[in-house]
Design an enzyme around this catalytic site. Structure first.
Site, PDB file in Angstrom:
ATOM      1  N   GLU A 266      47.309  43.176  45.268  1.00 12.60           N
ATOM      2  CA  GLU A 266      46.260  43.342  44.268  1.00 12.60           C
ATOM      3  C   GLU A 266      46.396  42.261  43.197  1.00 12.60           C
ATOM      4  O   GLU A 266      45.408  41.734  42.698  1.00 12.60           O
ATOM      5  CB  GLU A 266      46.374  44.732  43.646  1.00 12.60           C
ATOM      6  CG  GLU A 266      45.320  45.030  42.609  1.00 12.60           C
ATOM      7  CD  GLU A 266      45.455  46.433  42.049  1.00 12.60           C
ATOM      8  OE1 GLU A 266      45.188  47.395  42.791  1.00 12.60           O
ATOM      9  OE2 GLU A 266      45.830  46.559  40.876  1.00 12.60           O
TER      10      GLU A 266
ATOM     11  N   HIS B 257      39.646  42.154  41.316  1.00 14.68           N
ATOM     12  CA  HIS B 257      40.899  41.551  41.763  1.00 14.68           C
ATOM     13  C   HIS B 257      40.608  40.517  42.837  1.00 14.68           C
ATOM     14  O   HIS B 257      39.630  40.641  43.583  1.00 14.68           O
ATOM     15  CB  HIS B 257      41.842  42.607  42.361  1.00 14.68           C
ATOM     16  CG  HIS B 257      42.280  43.647  41.398  1.00 14.68           C
ATOM     17  ND1 HIS B 257      43.226  43.408  40.419  1.00 14.68           N
ATOM     18  CD2 HIS B 257      41.912  44.934  41.246  1.00 14.68           C
ATOM     19  CE1 HIS B 257      43.416  44.517  39.713  1.00 14.68           C
ATOM     20  NE2 HIS B 257      42.618  45.460  40.202  1.00 14.68           N
TER      21      HIS B 257
ATOM     22  N   ASP C 291      34.644  42.040  50.683  1.00 15.58           N
ATOM     23  CA  ASP C 291      34.520  40.858  49.842  1.00 15.58           C
ATOM     24  C   ASP C 291      33.289  40.934  48.944  1.00 15.58           C
ATOM     25  O   ASP C 291      32.173  41.164  49.411  1.00 15.58           O
ATOM     26  CB  ASP C 291      34.463  39.598  50.699  1.00 15.58           C
ATOM     27  CG  ASP C 291      34.638  38.327  49.875  1.00 15.58           C
ATOM     28  OD1 ASP C 291      35.398  38.360  48.882  1.00 15.58           O
ATOM     29  OD2 ASP C 291      34.007  37.308  50.218  1.00 15.58           O
ATOM     30  N   HIS C 292      33.511  40.738  47.666  1.00 15.81           N
ATOM     31  CA  HIS C 292      32.482  40.790  46.625  1.00 15.81           C
ATOM     32  C   HIS C 292      31.742  42.130  46.612  1.00 15.81           C
ATOM     33  O   HIS C 292      30.550  42.193  46.342  1.00 15.81           O
ATOM     34  CB  HIS C 292      31.511  39.607  46.740  1.00 15.81           C
ATOM     35  CG  HIS C 292      32.152  38.337  46.327  1.00 15.81           C
ATOM     36  ND1 HIS C 292      32.968  37.613  47.171  1.00 15.81           N
ATOM     37  CD2 HIS C 292      32.138  37.672  45.156  1.00 15.81           C
ATOM     38  CE1 HIS C 292      33.411  36.534  46.536  1.00 15.81           C
ATOM     39  NE2 HIS C 292      32.930  36.552  45.309  1.00 15.81           N
TER      40      HIS C 292
ATOM     41  N   CYS D 196      42.447  49.832  34.487  1.00 17.02           N
ATOM     42  CA  CYS D 196      41.734  50.157  35.731  1.00 17.02           C
ATOM     43  C   CYS D 196      40.674  51.237  35.522  1.00 17.02           C
ATOM     44  O   CYS D 196      39.848  51.472  36.400  1.00 17.02           O
ATOM     45  CB  CYS D 196      42.711  50.589  36.816  1.00 17.02           C
ATOM     46  SG  CYS D 196      43.776  49.248  37.376  1.00 17.02           S
TER      47      CYS D 196
ATOM     48  N   HIS E 256      36.550  47.452  41.302  1.00 13.56           N
ATOM     49  CA  HIS E 256      36.703  48.897  41.413  1.00 13.56           C
ATOM     50  C   HIS E 256      36.970  49.491  40.033  1.00 13.56           C
ATOM     51  O   HIS E 256      37.145  48.777  39.053  1.00 13.56           O
ATOM     52  CB  HIS E 256      37.796  49.281  42.410  1.00 13.56           C
ATOM     53  CG  HIS E 256      39.198  48.982  41.974  1.00 13.56           C
ATOM     54  ND1 HIS E 256      40.290  49.546  42.558  1.00 13.56           N
ATOM     55  CD2 HIS E 256      39.707  48.170  41.017  1.00 13.56           C
ATOM     56  CE1 HIS E 256      41.394  49.106  42.005  1.00 13.56           C
ATOM     57  NE2 HIS E 256      41.066  48.267  41.058  1.00 13.56           N
TER      58      HIS E 256
ATOM     59  N   HIS F   9      36.332  46.479  37.007  1.00 12.29           N
ATOM     60  CA  HIS F   9      37.160  45.284  36.895  1.00 12.29           C
ATOM     61  C   HIS F   9      37.429  44.797  38.314  1.00 12.29           C
ATOM     62  O   HIS F   9      37.240  45.532  39.280  1.00 12.29           O
ATOM     63  CB  HIS F   9      38.465  45.564  36.136  1.00 12.29           C
ATOM     64  CG  HIS F   9      39.424  46.394  36.918  1.00 12.29           C
ATOM     65  ND1 HIS F   9      39.265  47.756  37.081  1.00 12.29           N
ATOM     66  CD2 HIS F   9      40.544  46.068  37.609  1.00 12.29           C
ATOM     67  CE1 HIS F   9      40.243  48.232  37.828  1.00 12.29           C
ATOM     68  NE2 HIS F   9      41.035  47.227  38.169  1.00 12.29           N
TER      69      HIS F   9
END
Length: 136
Positions: free
Chosen positions: A125, A41, A79-80, A33, A14, A39
């Site tokens: 996170e 997590h 996810d991903h 961020c 995100h 970037h």
């Protein structure tokens, strides 16, 4: 009342950015961020349900069914993914912060629970940062 918690994991990217702000202000408020190239997590999601154990099974909810529900309604979408662009249940004008994500995850799961209630959504996170939502 008995509380059952299931942990699931997902990885996502995100960027936190307010388009009406300068690059300098975005960096000052959001730090790393606000990276223009995004970037990511490695998130840990904890979903807690509550209820009375079934007298025959002893379950508040079958943990495997809870896992399947979380995957279908939440982690298969996250996810991903790029949280700013790819996830239909995240409004495009909403910052995809951990704080906002716990509310959205709650909204994805709550309508699907029949014999128990959603108690809490906790999303890590990083190992040092998490948000928790109790449906309030």
């Amino acid at each position: 009342m008995v509380y059952l918690t299931r942990r699931e994991r997902f990885n996502a990217a995100h960027k936190l950015w307010v388009k009406d702000w300068s690059k300098k202000k975005n960096k000052a408020v959001f730090g790393k961020c606000a990276n223009k190239n995004w970037h990511g997590h490695n998130y840990d999601l904890f979903v807690t349900v509550k209820g009375t154990p079934d007298p025959l099974t002893g379950f508040v909810m079958d943990a495997k069914k809870l896992s399947t529900l979380i995957k279908k309604e939440v982690t298969d979408h996250l996810d991903h993914a790029n949280l700013n662009l790819d996830v239909k249940f995240i409004p495009k004008d909403l910052q995809p912060t951990t704080e906002n994500l716990v509310i959205l995850i709650w909204k994805q799961l709550a309508p699907h629970l029949k014999d128990c209630q959603l108690h809490a959504i906790k999303l890590y996170e990083t190992e040092n940062i998490f948000a928790e939502y109790l449906g309030e």
